[in-house]
Design a protein around this motif. Structure first.
Motif, PDB file in Angstrom:
ATOM      1  N   SER A 679     -10.012  -9.913   2.227  1.00 18.87           N
ATOM      2  CA  SER A 679      -8.710 -10.523   1.921  1.00 18.87           C
ATOM      3  C   SER A 679      -7.663  -9.442   1.746  1.00 18.87           C
ATOM      4  O   SER A 679      -7.222  -9.147   0.622  1.00 18.87           O
ATOM      5  N   GLU A 856     -14.276 -17.502  -1.217  1.00 11.36           N
ATOM      6  CA  GLU A 856     -13.284 -16.857  -2.071  1.00 11.36           C
ATOM      7  C   GLU A 856     -12.245 -16.090  -1.262  1.00 11.36           C
ATOM      8  O   GLU A 856     -11.327 -15.499  -1.826  1.00 11.36           O
ATOM      9  N   GLU A 858      -9.196 -16.437   1.185  1.00 10.99           N
ATOM     10  CA  GLU A 858      -8.236 -17.457   1.622  1.00 10.99           C
ATOM     11  C   GLU A 858      -8.286 -17.604   3.144  1.00 10.99           C
ATOM     12  O   GLU A 858      -8.355 -16.606   3.865  1.00 10.99           O
ATOM     13  N   PRO A 859      -8.251 -18.848   3.631  1.00 12.09           N
ATOM     14  CA  PRO A 859      -8.353 -19.066   5.079  1.00 12.09           C
ATOM     15  C   PRO A 859      -7.312 -18.305   5.902  1.00 12.09           C
ATOM     16  O   PRO A 859      -7.564 -17.944   7.047  1.00 12.09           O
ATOM     17  N   ARG A 860      -6.158 -18.029   5.309  1.00 11.49           N
ATOM     18  CA  ARG A 860      -5.116 -17.350   6.079  1.00 11.49           C
ATOM     19  C   ARG A 860      -5.553 -15.959   6.518  1.00 11.49           C
ATOM     20  O   ARG A 860      -5.165 -15.481   7.587  1.00 11.49           O
ATOM     21  N   TRP A 861      -6.381 -15.290   5.692  1.00  8.85           N
ATOM     22  CA  TRP A 861      -6.854 -13.971   6.075  1.00  8.85           C
ATOM     23  C   TRP A 861      -7.815 -14.063   7.260  1.00  8.85           C
ATOM     24  O   TRP A 861      -7.792 -13.222   8.163  1.00  8.85           O
ATOM     25  N   ILE A 883     -13.071 -23.094   3.628  1.00 10.86           N
ATOM     26  CA  ILE A 883     -11.975 -23.618   2.808  1.00 10.86           C
ATOM     27  C   ILE A 883     -12.538 -24.107   1.479  1.00 10.86           C
ATOM     28  O   ILE A 883     -13.334 -25.051   1.438  1.00 10.86           O
ATOM     29  N   SER A 884     -12.133 -23.459   0.417  1.00 17.75           N
ATOM     30  CA  SER A 884     -12.548 -23.859  -0.926  1.00 17.75           C
ATOM     31  C   SER A 884     -11.540 -24.858  -1.481  1.00 17.75           C
ATOM     32  O   SER A 884     -10.346 -24.770  -1.199  1.00 17.75           O
ATOM     33  N   LYS A 890      -4.895 -28.842   2.809  1.00 20.49           N
ATOM     34  CA  LYS A 890      -5.404 -27.510   3.151  1.00 20.49           C
ATOM     35  C   LYS A 890      -5.910 -27.460   4.587  1.00 20.49           C
ATOM     36  O   LYS A 890      -5.679 -26.497   5.308  1.00 20.49           O
ATOM     37  N   THR A 894      -4.326 -25.173   7.590  1.00 19.70           N
ATOM     38  CA  THR A 894      -5.187 -24.159   8.199  1.00 19.70           C
ATOM     39  C   THR A 894      -5.275 -24.336   9.712  1.00 19.70           C
ATOM     40  O   THR A 894      -5.134 -23.360  10.480  1.00 19.70           O
TER      41      THR A 894
END
Length: 961
Positions: A679, A856, A858-861, A883-884, A890, A894
């Motif tokens: 991340s 843990e 984030e999906p954006r990373w 995806i948590s 969300k 994503t």
């Protein structure tokens, strides 16, 4: 250097009839030279072991090319003769020589003849062996209570427990491993022995004793694998009639002789191609590097043994280095310098720097060398064509191919059938047949058949297609075993962003939409919408685009399918736009090749660079990477010509376009080595720069092969021929989609202008060169994180067809040890928190960030890193999204971001809801396993469950690799 001449271990009995066994001194001829071994025993002097030892040393330094091989043969023969002549001059009437004297003389002769590099390698090797002997001596003095029992041998005889051999095997297993205690393994193993225990159970006791310690110290996985190797050696060497058993050190002598015995036996059993006997087996045997058996994890070696090694009536008669050489020989069969290339390929594979895909490992060098990984087909809209496509599925699946089927041309439910004046049942009943075919034809009995069906989002059956994996409803219209994927046009995504309506058609009334993409598709689609509104096209249906999008995401969350893949990005960035249309991806969404019903089945041949092996001193070693990529691309190109094709349309397509898919694995391990959290902007930048390097070297290697072997036949007219490389094709996508609908980095650091000109003038050997596959199994073999995945958990139990394995993050453990934080309490904490470090207070924040697990991050990373890779790749990547706290918002954000960032495809969705799974049972030491089955609930509800991560822990999951 890999051997010690004239020395074997006295603790491993071998048949007296074997020419390589230690002969009794009574058999020595009068006046014959004799060798005093370190344990005081005498054996006759022979110079063949000296020759093998020096050959290995020269190969290690100079390589195995044709020119080098010729010089090595001559040089070794001359030097061996000199050494033997020296001793015979000293003792013309015979006598005894200590083993150290022989090694001293070898070293001296190498120095005197100017072979300084080889001599240095030899000196270093002797020092390593001395260290090993010291460790063995230390272990032999361990305070272990050995029972006075007899061990049942394979021949049915009983022999006293060989304590010295146990010391040798365990000390070799622990050699060079930090914080591994051989005495602890022996003590635990001895508790489980009894009178008449079999030799196999004795080994099992050692393996289990070491395996139980893995969660406390990750290095025990290597010790466990080395102990398992003792069983493998005994099984294979006895079958090949080379020896009854052998220690690791003795393989320096046995491996060179085992290779020709293996080839001979494999041909006799009709398992190997007789052409393998035409290689220089003496040279290749000497090129084997026995110490590379020591680099396996337990999971990796057990996986090879259970599923990859050739066997006869259940007896495995391959060993790891022979296995890698068999694959290398199979890929080098048509090379002009096949011996030199086989050694080159072997070294790359056995080093774990690169690994071929599973079908190649299964079948290279065999009578049916089906080496390709993926097949893509288009199903035509007629009964004969549909069942012909299903038959093709069966034939391709039989030989371990993963399948991607484009079903879009098949008319929808209720469509008119002119021949019968009736109405169609739609595409779904045929998908049920395809599903059951995949189950029935289970890839030659080695793994489950695997197929993915693709359907475009304008197909009138799309809503029912979305529900194929549901556990409720009419089971005759469900496919519980087959993967499914949406083939989404850009126009649909624009309608989602703009909250507009979307029209569903049957392909029998709008057949040309299937072959159109970009602006041409948009114009034609809108024309059909006007025709439908005017009443000129029936049937059709209008839906709100956002509603269909939500249903796509809802079914993805509930059932894990269909995956989301993007038609226009795959086509507009395809180098082969002039040769056809990409109608689907493959089983794992990384292959994007054009197909044509009844004419071309697209084929792709896969292999992956181990990125972790190319990070040296915290940096990406570009020179090593280039060498690995050059050899890997050559190996992949060879697959095309050697491959066994069970379907002619696959052969025609593969030979015409020659696509390959070079990918990467061990991305997370590489980040650990560089101390970069997943991340972080630094991780995204590394994804960019590392993929740029792989892309640059792969394209260069394919172009160099074109200079040597000629370009692929459809090169003219391709983007390559126009000097448009993958990085340049982003502009084509932006032009068609609209600049406002894409944001993708286009920065570069290497000399791409020169490469563009080289490709335009020199050509390309392969229409496509790169694709990032899941590497689910080959990553296990090489002991690294799969593909581009973040760490799943830092401590968990992995289940696959080879059993259950404790997996612990060695980087985390060693960092915690360095800070004095690794103890039994920490082990229990990791179990309780399901492998997460975030809730363990005493772990420092910098380690929490570095060792964040998949949910843990984030999906954006994940998406941003994938976007940076995608800009360099001419195909796609198998991208799992984690995806948590999953909910509709969300997922919507994503997947919109995935499209907006220019991704071509996505793979599995791993959605973790707000509450977590049941905790582990700490008292029993059992670790938590991921629950089976995907969560089943409305997307907005956010249910409590964890999806089974297919490529991580599903015993039945078989991705492309």
């Amino acid at each position: 250097m890999q051997t010690t001449p004239n020395e074997t271990s006295p603790t491993s009995p071998v048949p007296q009839a074997n020419p390589h066994s230690n002969s009794s001194i009574a058999n020595a001829a009068p006046g014959q030279l004799r060798v005093i071994k370190r344990n005081g025993t005498l054996v006759p002097y022979t110079d063949d072991k000296i020759a093998v030892a020096m050959t290995k040393a020269f190969l290690a330094v100079e390589g195995g090319t044709a020119a080098a091989s010729s010089r090595i043969h001559e040089t070794v023969a001359n030097l061996t003769q000199q050494i033997s002549a020296t001793f015979k001059r000293r003792m013309p009437s015979g006598g005894t020589i200590h083993i150290e004297e022989i090694q001293d003389q070898v070293e001296l002769t190498l120095m005197r003849t100017g072979e300084h590099k080889v001599a240095r390698d030899y000196v270093l090797y002797r020092a390593e062996r001395a260290k090993l002997r010291a460790e063995k001596e230390k272990l032999s003095q361990a305070n272990v209570d050995f029972p006075e029992i007899n061990v049942l041998q394979p021949d049915g005889s009983l022999q006293p427990l060989d304590v010295m051999r146990l010391h040798t095997v365990v000390s070799e297993a622990c050699a060079g491993l930090k914080d591994v205690d051989g005495e602890a393994i022996l003590k635990e193993a001895m508790r489980n022995l009894y009178e008449g225990v079999s030799a196999e159970d004795l080994n099992t006791s050692l393996v289990i004793s070491a395996r139980t310690l893995v969660e406390k110290e990750p290095n025990y996985t290597y010790a466990t694998a080395r102990l398992l190797m003792d069983k493998l050696r005994a099984e294979a060497l006895a079958f090949l009639d080379v020896a009854t058993q052998a220690t690791s050190a003795e393989m320096e002598m046995f491996y060179p002789n085992a290779l020709p015995a293996y080839i001979s036996r494999g041909i006799e059993l009709e398992l190997l191609d007789p052409a393998l006997a035409d290689f220089d087996l003496q040279l290749l045997g000497a090129a084997l590097i026995p110490e590379r058996d020591q680099q396996f994890t337990y999971l990796g070696l057990q996986t090879l043994y259970d599923r990859y090694f050739l066997h006869s009536d259940g007896t495995r008669f391959e060993l790891p280095q022979i296995f890698f050489m068999r694959v290398a020989m199979g890929l080098a069969m048509r090379e002009d310098d096949k011996n030199g290339r086989a050694i080159e390929f072997y070294r790359l594979l056995s080093s774990f720097d690169y690994m071929s895909s599973t079908p190649t490992l299964f079948n290279a060098g065999t009578l049916r060398p089906q080496l390709s990984s993926c097949y893509l087909t288009s199903v035509p809209d007629d009964l004969h064509g549909i069942y012909g496509a299903i038959q093709d599925n069966a034939m391709l699946s039989k030989w371990a191919g993963g399948l991607g089927n484009d079903w879009t041309p098949v008319r929808a439910l209720g469509s008119y059938i002119k021949g019968t004046n009736g109405k169609s049942q739609g595409v779904v009943p045929f998908l049920k047949v395809a599903n059951d075919t995949a189950v029935a034809v289970n890839q030659g009995g080695k793994r489950k058949g695997a197929v993915c069906a693709y359907l475009e989002s304008w197909h009138l059956d799309i809503e029912e297609f979305l529900e194929l994996r549901k556990n409720t409803g009419d089971d005759r219209r469900r496919t519980h075993d087959m993967n499914t994927a949406n083939w989404v046009p850009d126009l649909f995504m624009k309608r989602v962003f703009e909250d507009k309506e979307w029209t569903l058609f049957t392909p029998s009334t709008v057949p040309d939409l299937h072959d159109l993409f970009g602006l041409a598709f948009e114009e034609r689609y809108e024309h059909y919408e006007r025709e439908a509104a005017a009443g000129n096209i029936k049937p059709f249906k209008k839906v709100r685009a956002v509603d269909l999008w939500r249903k796509m995401l809802g079914m993805l969350f509930e059932t894990g399918h269909p995956w989301i893949t993007f038609k226009d990005a795959c086509n507009l960035r395809s180098p082969q736009q002039h040769a056809g249309v990409v109608h689907s991806s493959n089983l794992c969404t990384e292959i994007t090749l054009n197909t044509k019903a009844n004419e071309e089945i697209a084929v792709c041949n896969l292999g992956s660079i181990n990125l972790a092996q190319h990070v040296v001193d915290g940096k990406l070693d570009q020179e090593k990477l280039q060498r690995s990529v050059d050899t890997a691309v050559r190996m992949l190109d060879n697959v095309i010509d050697i491959n066994y094709y069970s379907v002619d349309t696959a052969r025609n397509s593969n030979l015409r376009h020659r696509p390959v898919g070079l990918g990467i694995m061990g991305f997370q391990d590489a980040l650990y080595k560089m101390r970069i959290p997943y991340s972080s902007a630094a991780a995204v930048e590394f994804a960019d720069r590392s993929m740029e390097a792989v892309s640059y070297y792969a394209i260069s290697a394919s172009s160099a092969l074109a200079s040597e072997r000629g370009s692929y036949s459809t090169f003219e007219g391709s983007l390559w021929s126009q000097g448009v490389l993958p990085i340049d094709s982003i502009q084509l996508l932006a032009k068609n989609r609209g600049e406002q609908f894409i944001e993708q980095d286009q920065t570069t650091t290497l000399d791409w202008d020169t490469l563009r000109n080289t490709v335009k003038t020199q050509g390309m050997r392969n229409s496509n060169v790169m694709a990032i596959a899941p590497t689910a199994t080959i990553a296990n073999i090489t002991g690294v994180s799969q593909s581009i995945e973040p760490t799943y958990q830092n401590l968990y139990v992995k289940s696959n067809l080879s059993g259950e394995f404790t997996v612990v993050n060695p980087y985390l453990v060693h960092d915690l040890k360095d800070r004095g934080l690794w103890d039994s309490v920490m082990v229990n904490d990791l179990k309780y928190y399901e492998g997460s470090v975030f809730k363990i207070d005493r772990i420092p924040d910098d380690l929490k960030l570095l060792y964040a697990t998949a949910f843990e991050v984030e999906p954006r990373w994940i998406v941003d890193a994938a976007s940076r890779r995608q800009k360099w790749i001419d195909q796609a990547q198998s991208l799992n999204l984690y995806i948590s706290g999953a909910n509709g918002k969300k997922l919507d954000i994503t997947y919109r971001m995935a499209w907006y960032r220019g991704l071509k495809t996505t793979y599995y969705l791993r959605a973790l809801a707000a509450t977590t799974t049941e905790k582990s049972t700490i008292d029993t030491g059992s670790l938590n396993a991921v629950s089976s089955g995907a969560p089943a609930a409305n997307i907005s509800a956010g249910p409590a469950d964890v999806p089974k991560a297919c490529s991580l822990d599903d015993p039945d999951c078989e991705a492309c690799q």
